[in-house]
Design an enzyme around this catalytic site. Sequence first.
Site, PDB file in Angstrom:
ATOM      1  N   ARG A 111       0.885  -1.184   0.000  1.00 31.34           N
ATOM      2  CA  ARG A 111       0.000   0.000   0.000  1.00 31.34           C
ATOM      3  C   ARG A 111       0.906   1.213   0.000  1.00 31.34           C
ATOM      4  NH1 ARG A 111      -5.421   1.360   3.322  1.00 31.34           N
ATOM      5  NH2 ARG A 111      -6.158   0.099   1.595  1.00 31.34           N
ATOM      6  N   HIS A 138      -7.073   1.015  -6.737  1.00 31.00           N
ATOM      7  CA  HIS A 138      -7.311   0.126  -5.591  1.00 31.00           C
ATOM      8  C   HIS A 138      -7.927  -1.160  -6.148  1.00 31.00           C
ATOM      9  CE1 HIS A 138      -7.686  -1.242  -1.616  1.00 31.00           C
ATOM     10  NE2 HIS A 138      -8.515  -0.360  -1.100  1.00 31.00           N
ATOM     11  N   GLN A 141      -9.905  -3.726  -3.942  1.00 34.90           N
ATOM     12  CA  GLN A 141     -11.235  -3.247  -3.558  1.00 34.90           C
ATOM     13  C   GLN A 141     -12.237  -3.510  -4.684  1.00 34.90           C
ATOM     14  OE1 GLN A 141     -12.162  -1.597  -0.505  1.00 34.90           O
ATOM     15  NE2 GLN A 141     -14.170  -2.093  -1.347  1.00 34.90           N
ATOM     16  N   ASP A 233     -17.004   7.434  -1.826  1.00 37.44           N
ATOM     17  CA  ASP A 233     -15.758   7.285  -1.061  1.00 37.44           C
ATOM     18  C   ASP A 233     -15.460   8.654  -0.443  1.00 37.44           C
ATOM     19  OD1 ASP A 233     -13.296   6.432  -0.071  1.00 37.44           O
ATOM     20  OD2 ASP A 233     -12.273   6.512  -2.016  1.00 37.44           O
ATOM     21  N   CYS A 273     -16.278   1.845   0.017  1.00 33.21           N
ATOM     22  CA  CYS A 273     -15.113   0.999   0.310  1.00 33.21           C
ATOM     23  C   CYS A 273     -14.766   1.018   1.792  1.00 33.21           C
ATOM     24  CB  CYS A 273     -13.925   1.457  -0.521  1.00 33.21           C
ATOM     25  SG  CYS A 273     -13.542   3.205  -0.307  1.00 33.21           S
ATOM     26  N   ARG A 301     -13.668  -8.667   0.709  1.00 38.76           N
ATOM     27  CA  ARG A 301     -12.229  -8.414   0.547  1.00 38.76           C
ATOM     28  C   ARG A 301     -11.451  -9.688   0.869  1.00 38.76           C
ATOM     29  NH1 ARG A 301     -10.296  -3.218   0.846  1.00 38.76           N
ATOM     30  NH2 ARG A 301      -8.418  -4.255   0.120  1.00 38.76           N
TER      31      ARG A 301
END
Length: 314
Positions: A111, A138, A141, A233, A273, A301
């Site tokens: 990340r 991402h 996700q 988001d 998310c 996830r």
Amino acid sequence: MASLVTPDQILKTSANDLLRDLDLTNDELLYLLDLADEVKQSPRDYGHLLDGKSVALLFEKPSLRTKLTFELAIRQLGGDSIFIEGPIGVREPLKDVARNLDRWVNGIVARVFAQTTVEDLALWSSVPIINALSDAYHPCQALADVQTVREHFARLAGLKLTFIGDGNNVAQSLMLTALRLGMDFALGCPQGYLPNPDIVAQAEGLSAVSGASLLITHDTAAALDGAHAVYTDVWASMGQEQEAVQRRKDFHGYQVNDELFAMARPDAVFMHCLPAKRGEETTDSIMEHERSVVFQQAENRLHAQKALLLMMLM
Ligand code: CP
Ligand code: NVA
């Protein structure tokens, strides 16, 4: 008891790394979604497939879901993970970090702030690199998100996914992933918060191939019209905290609240998310809405990443 699933039964990815969504082919993506459903259904059948494998988790930014679900996924598949937090390439050059890890682990989940960091890790390491969020994408996700939509509606092609808010990493990954799967995609964003033009050009190409439509507009009603899924988001992503005050002004009118959610189809689901800032990009009533699937996304996830790890590390 004999193992129900053996390593040679899992399709391997043609790409060594998942740096951006399009590193998986369409066939690999569809296979991954089926495998994710399968490991969700029968987790024990897959519990030994990463025996003896170690994965490094390198995180430059905070995480709840991504960290926990990768750690659990690796453990539940029989492997080991090691977590390292902090900037990559400061104490020693990134190319040295990559070549150290390369000697010890079978994969790296990273990340990062800059997309170039995962790309450089991939350049200097032979083991698979998985992008666990960068400024551009991402992808992990988006995998869990389309798994969630398919569970809910029992199909993907022909559905419309609308993202309201910043044309950010999550929006960009979703746009690419939805369009290639035949889902119409709309983004309703304020002026100045459009997605990256190069990624939009790729999305237009995917739309031409799949026949799914792409709409990028400042008009929330147009974006939400006919939507099966409404996604949002945070307005200020990690690393943009100093812009939060300005963004709260700029995103006025882009909050997914009862009024905006009612512009979508009456059976639309709400997606996020997470983490969510209630009172900014959405409200408590929408987060807690009976058609909110945010925790199903979070659960998936785990399953989608298990499928990804199996396809990349076996
Ligand atoms: N959605 C997501 O990636 O959450 P975290 O930042 O907690 O990992
Ligand atoms: N766009 C957000 C997503 C967090 C999961 C960020 O990058 O901070």
